[in-house]
Structure formats: C-alpha cells, structure tokens
Design an enzyme around this catalytic site. Structure first.
Site, PDB file in Angstrom:
ATOM      1  N   ARG A  66       0.828  -1.218   0.000  1.00 43.68           N
ATOM      2  CA  ARG A  66       0.000   0.000   0.000  1.00 43.68           C
ATOM      3  C   ARG A  66       0.861   1.266   0.000  1.00 43.68           C
ATOM      4  O   ARG A  66       0.525   2.259  -0.651  1.00 43.68           O
ATOM      5  CB  ARG A  66      -0.905  -0.021   1.233  1.00 43.68           C
ATOM      6  CG  ARG A  66      -1.827   1.182   1.302  1.00 43.68           C
ATOM      7  CD  ARG A  66      -2.907   0.976   2.347  1.00 43.68           C
ATOM      8  NE  ARG A  66      -3.885   2.038   2.302  1.00 43.68           N
ATOM      9  CZ  ARG A  66      -4.171   2.834   3.337  1.00 43.68           C
ATOM     10  NH1 ARG A  66      -3.534   2.666   4.481  1.00 43.68           N
ATOM     11  NH2 ARG A  66      -5.076   3.771   3.214  1.00 43.68           N
ATOM     12  N   HIS A  70       0.516   4.518  -2.457  1.00 44.00           N
ATOM     13  CA  HIS A  70       0.303   5.879  -1.952  1.00 44.00           C
ATOM     14  C   HIS A  70       1.475   6.796  -2.272  1.00 44.00           C
ATOM     15  O   HIS A  70       1.331   8.013  -2.240  1.00 44.00           O
ATOM     16  CB  HIS A  70       0.018   5.845  -0.445  1.00 44.00           C
ATOM     17  CG  HIS A  70      -1.382   5.417  -0.122  1.00 44.00           C
ATOM     18  ND1 HIS A  70      -2.187   6.067   0.785  1.00 44.00           N
ATOM     19  CD2 HIS A  70      -2.144   4.406  -0.624  1.00 44.00           C
ATOM     20  CE1 HIS A  70      -3.375   5.469   0.842  1.00 44.00           C
ATOM     21  NE2 HIS A  70      -3.371   4.457  -0.001  1.00 44.00           N
ATOM     22  N   GLY A  76       1.826  15.763  -9.452  1.00 43.66           N
ATOM     23  CA  GLY A  76       1.524  17.134  -9.844  1.00 43.66           C
ATOM     24  C   GLY A  76       1.928  17.423 -11.271  1.00 43.66           C
ATOM     25  O   GLY A  76       2.628  16.637 -11.901  1.00 43.66           O
ATOM     26  N   ASP A  78       3.206  20.587 -12.075  1.00 44.22           N
ATOM     27  CA  ASP A  78       4.239  21.600 -12.050  1.00 44.22           C
ATOM     28  C   ASP A  78       5.588  20.860 -11.953  1.00 44.22           C
ATOM     29  O   ASP A  78       5.815  20.088 -11.030  1.00 44.22           O
ATOM     30  CB  ASP A  78       3.986  22.468 -10.797  1.00 44.22           C
ATOM     31  CG  ASP A  78       5.088  23.469 -10.574  1.00 44.22           C
ATOM     32  OD1 ASP A  78       6.142  23.332 -11.205  1.00 44.22           O
ATOM     33  OD2 ASP A  78       4.873  24.373  -9.759  1.00 44.22           O
ATOM     34  N   ASN A 106      -3.569   9.060   4.387  1.00 44.03           N
ATOM     35  CA  ASN A 106      -2.340   8.475   4.944  1.00 44.03           C
ATOM     36  C   ASN A 106      -2.253   8.522   6.465  1.00 44.03           C
ATOM     37  O   ASN A 106      -1.694   7.622   7.087  1.00 44.03           O
ATOM     38  CB  ASN A 106      -1.119   9.225   4.385  1.00 44.03           C
ATOM     39  CG  ASN A 106      -0.996   9.080   2.878  1.00 44.03           C
ATOM     40  OD1 ASN A 106      -1.495   8.098   2.314  1.00 44.03           O
ATOM     41  ND2 ASN A 106      -0.345  10.027   2.231  1.00 44.03           N
ATOM     42  N   HIS A 205      -6.251  -5.796  -2.146  1.00 43.29           N
ATOM     43  CA  HIS A 205      -7.076  -5.924  -0.941  1.00 43.29           C
ATOM     44  C   HIS A 205      -7.355  -7.385  -0.587  1.00 43.29           C
ATOM     45  O   HIS A 205      -8.172  -7.662   0.281  1.00 43.29           O
ATOM     46  CB  HIS A 205      -8.387  -5.148  -1.102  1.00 43.29           C
ATOM     47  CG  HIS A 205      -8.197  -3.665  -1.053  1.00 43.29           C
ATOM     48  ND1 HIS A 205      -9.207  -2.759  -1.240  1.00 43.29           N
ATOM     49  CD2 HIS A 205      -7.082  -2.915  -0.820  1.00 43.29           C
ATOM     50  CE1 HIS A 205      -8.728  -1.519  -1.146  1.00 43.29           C
ATOM     51  NE2 HIS A 205      -7.437  -1.586  -0.897  1.00 43.29           N
ATOM     52  N   ASP A 237     -10.006  -9.002   3.126  1.00 39.28           N
ATOM     53  CA  ASP A 237     -10.453 -10.249   2.495  1.00 39.28           C
ATOM     54  C   ASP A 237     -10.960 -11.168   3.601  1.00 39.28           C
ATOM     55  O   ASP A 237     -10.185 -11.583   4.474  1.00 39.28           O
ATOM     56  CB  ASP A 237      -9.259 -10.876   1.746  1.00 39.28           C
ATOM     57  CG  ASP A 237      -9.551 -12.285   1.261  1.00 39.28           C
ATOM     58  OD1 ASP A 237     -10.702 -12.750   1.371  1.00 39.28           O
ATOM     59  OD2 ASP A 237      -8.603 -12.929   0.764  1.00 39.28           O
ATOM     60  N   THR A 240      -8.869 -15.049   3.443  1.00 40.94           N
ATOM     61  CA  THR A 240      -7.432 -15.307   3.645  1.00 40.94           C
ATOM     62  C   THR A 240      -6.686 -13.973   3.729  1.00 40.94           C
ATOM     63  O   THR A 240      -6.104 -13.526   2.759  1.00 40.94           O
ATOM     64  CB  THR A 240      -6.863 -16.140   2.468  1.00 40.94           C
ATOM     65  OG1 THR A 240      -7.207 -15.458   1.238  1.00 40.94           O
ATOM     66  CG2 THR A 240      -7.399 -17.547   2.424  1.00 40.94           C
TER      67      THR A 240
END
Ligand code: HEM
Length: 318
Positions: A66, A70, A76, A78, A106, A205, A237, A240
């Site tokens: 994850r 993230h 961006g 710029d 986060n 997931h 899940d 499992t």
C-alpha cells in the site's frame, strides 16, 4: 474559430502528456550495477522483509504494498513538484513544511516507514549515497506481495527521490473508499491506468486490514454501532487475510466486499465479468496484477539529474 479550438485542444493534449508522462526510459533492472557492483540490493530488501514477516508481522507485507501505491499516485503537473514514485510520502513534516504523511488517506493509516528506514540503513552501509528511497519502496512492495504468496516480477530501478511532497495532491489524487465505480475509473485513468489495471490492482485488498470507520458493507468484525471504536481492524479479504491470492474476487462475487469501493467492482457494472474471471482464475489475476504494478511503478519517476538520492528517507539532503 475552429482552428483556434483545435490549437487549444492540441495544447491541452500536450500539457496532459507532459503532465502524466511515464518517463521510464532511463529505468533499468541493472541500474546500480556499475555504481556499486558489490551491492546485493534485492538480497538486503528481502532479508529485512523476511525477518519482519517471520516475527509475527505478516501484515507488514500488505502495508508496504500500500505504501508504494500511496507514493506513486499523488502526482503534480508543475515540474518543480512533479510527484510520482519518488518517495515523497516518506518525508516527515517539519516546522516549515507539511508533507504527505498527514494527508487524510495516509494519516494514522499508512504503515511501514520504519521498515523502509531499516532497509535504507542496511543499503547505505553497503553503498552510501547510491540507492534511492523510491527504488527501495518499489522493491519492498514487490517482496511484500511475493512473501505473502503472490506473484513476483522484475523491478526496473533508477527512480530518484523528490525534494518535496504535496499534502494537497495526496488528498486529491488518492481514491476515497466511498467512491463510485465511475470515480475510481477516472482516478486511475488520470494516472494512465485503464479499467483492467484498476480492477487488478484493487486485488491488493486480498491482504491487509482496514479500520472499521471505512467499512461500509460486511461489518461483522466491527462494533455494531458506527462511530464506536472506529479504529478496530477488520480484514479486507474475509477468507485469507495474509495470503495474496484471488479470494478477494470470490468475496466480491458473494457481495462480501468490505469497502464500498471494493464492492463497486462487482455491482452490475463494467468490471463484473473481469471480477468473475479473476475469482476463478488466479493466474489471470496474477498476470494482470504484475503488469499493472509495473505500469504504476513507472508513474512520473524522477530520473537523470532530477531530484536527489536522500541519505535519510525522511528528510531532504542539505
Ligand atoms: C481502488 C481504490 C482504493 C481505495 C479506495 C483504497 C482504500 C483503502 C482503505 C480505506 C484501506 C484501509 C486503510 C485503513 O483502515 O487505515 C486500504 C487498505 C489497503 N490498501 Fe487500498 N485502496 C485502493 C486501492 C489500492 C491499491 C491500488 C493498492 C495496491 C496496489 C492497495 C493496497 C492496500 C493494502 C495492501 C491495504 C491493507 C494495508 C494494511 O493492512 O496495512 N489499495 N485501502
């Protein structure tokens, strides 16, 4: 008038292409072999992760997967704040700077920063100033997946670390668990990831946990009353939770997705057929997941002379 519009359209197209380029031409699997021939980078990453997971912390494999998502997604336009897979998420806030760690998707949620620090320390001891934090995050995501029973793949290297981060971009670019299918498709589409990529990547997931505050559907592991103990954890899940397999898609076909955004993939819409296919064909899921992870890892890397190789993943070099 028509040609003015055509001109404006091609300008917008060019701007979009520059903005969302996946400039991975300079990434390569052997990127560090000339700068540090003796370095066994994959061995170092793998050893740290194995020891972490075998110490009863298998969830960390999921958390590192994850973390990579993230890191890569906020992006961006710029050039001075071009963010993609650039370790921007690892920068700590300072008195004068607010990074991505405290962005809503986060904060009190993303985990694994200490494990990346440990890998970085070991890598620096072997070859100081050579290997980027961004590449370490990419390798840790790959090994986290594999050590939980998932597929493996070759990671192209050579990403450099950002000198900044964007709290607002992390808030705007990372998908919300209350999103509809159309919103999810648009969010991934904005990153150059198509519907198949999106549905395959969501298969992440199959491992890990969510806080009950995000659980909209199957709330069996959560306190009955919403708002009470919202940080209690429930497995994403139901079958499992620390094995990377295709059981998540089986959950969805039984309407046992936990997040609203998960169940949106199988709710009478365009992804139903693919979810069904993955639920009965784990090889197809693994193949598409690997392809999509490689694509995601190529979102706007900093290469060449851009960015830097941070000495400490949490702070920009002086
Ligand atoms: C499709 C849009 C997505 C949404 C809306 C979403 C949302 C979420 C949420 C709300 C959580 C629980 C966070 C918490 O309770 O603190 C979570 C966990 C997780 N997500 Fe996603 N996610 C998405 C896509 C992805 C993708 C593309 C990946 C990786 C390729 C990923 C990997 C994970 C993993 C492994 C966990 C469990 C982490 C752990 O246990 O530490 N997610 N996600």
């Amino acid at each position: 008038m028509a040609s003015a519009n055509a001109g404006r359209s091609s300008f917008l197209l060019l701007a979009l292409l520059l903005c969302f380029s996946t400039a991975h031409g300079q990434l390569s699997e052997t990127f560090y072999s000339s700068a540090c021939p003796s370095l066994n980078l994959t061995g170092i990453v793998n050893r740290v992760l194995r020891s972490e997971l075998s110490n009863g912390n298998q969830r960390m494999g999921a958390s590192l997967l994850r973390l990579f998502f993230h890191d890569c997604f906020p992006q961006g336009c710029d050039a001075s704040v071009l963010l993609g897979c650039d370790a921007s998420i690892l920068l700590d806030d300072t008195g004068s700077f607010t990074g991505e760690k405290t962005a809503f998707p986060n904060v009190n949620s993303v985990r694994g920063y200490e494990v990346i620090d440990q890998i970085k320390t070991n890598v620096e001891a072997a070859c100081p100033g050579i290997v980027s934090c961004a590449d370490i995050v990419a390798l840790a995501a790959r090994d986290g997946t594999f050590l939980l029973g998932g597929p493996t793949w070759n990671v192209s290297l050579g990403r450099r670390d950002s000198t900044t981060a964007s709290w607002s971009q992390a808030n705007s670019d990372l998908p919300n668990p209350a999103s509809s299918l159309a919103t999810l498709l648009a969010a991934f589409g904005n990153k150059g990831l198509n519907a198949t990529d999106m549905t395959a990547l969501s298969g992440a997931h199959t491992v890990g946990f969510t806080q009950c505050q995000f659980a909209k559907l199957r709330r069996s592991n959560c306190p009955r009353t919403k708002g009470v103990n919202d940080t209690v954890l429930a497995p994403l899940d139901v079958q499992t939770q620390v094995t990377f397999d295709n059981a998540y898609y089986g959950d969805l076909t039984k309407y046992k997705g936990l997040l609203h955004s998960d169940q949106e993939l199988y709710n009478g819409g365009s992804q139903d057929a693919l979810v069904k296919k993955y639920s009965s064909n784990s090889a197809a899921f693994f193949a598409d997941f690997v392809a999509a992870m490689i694509k995601m890892g190529n979102i706007s890397p900093l290469t060449g002379a851009d960015g830097q190789i941070r000495a400490n993943c949490r702070v920009v070099n002086n």
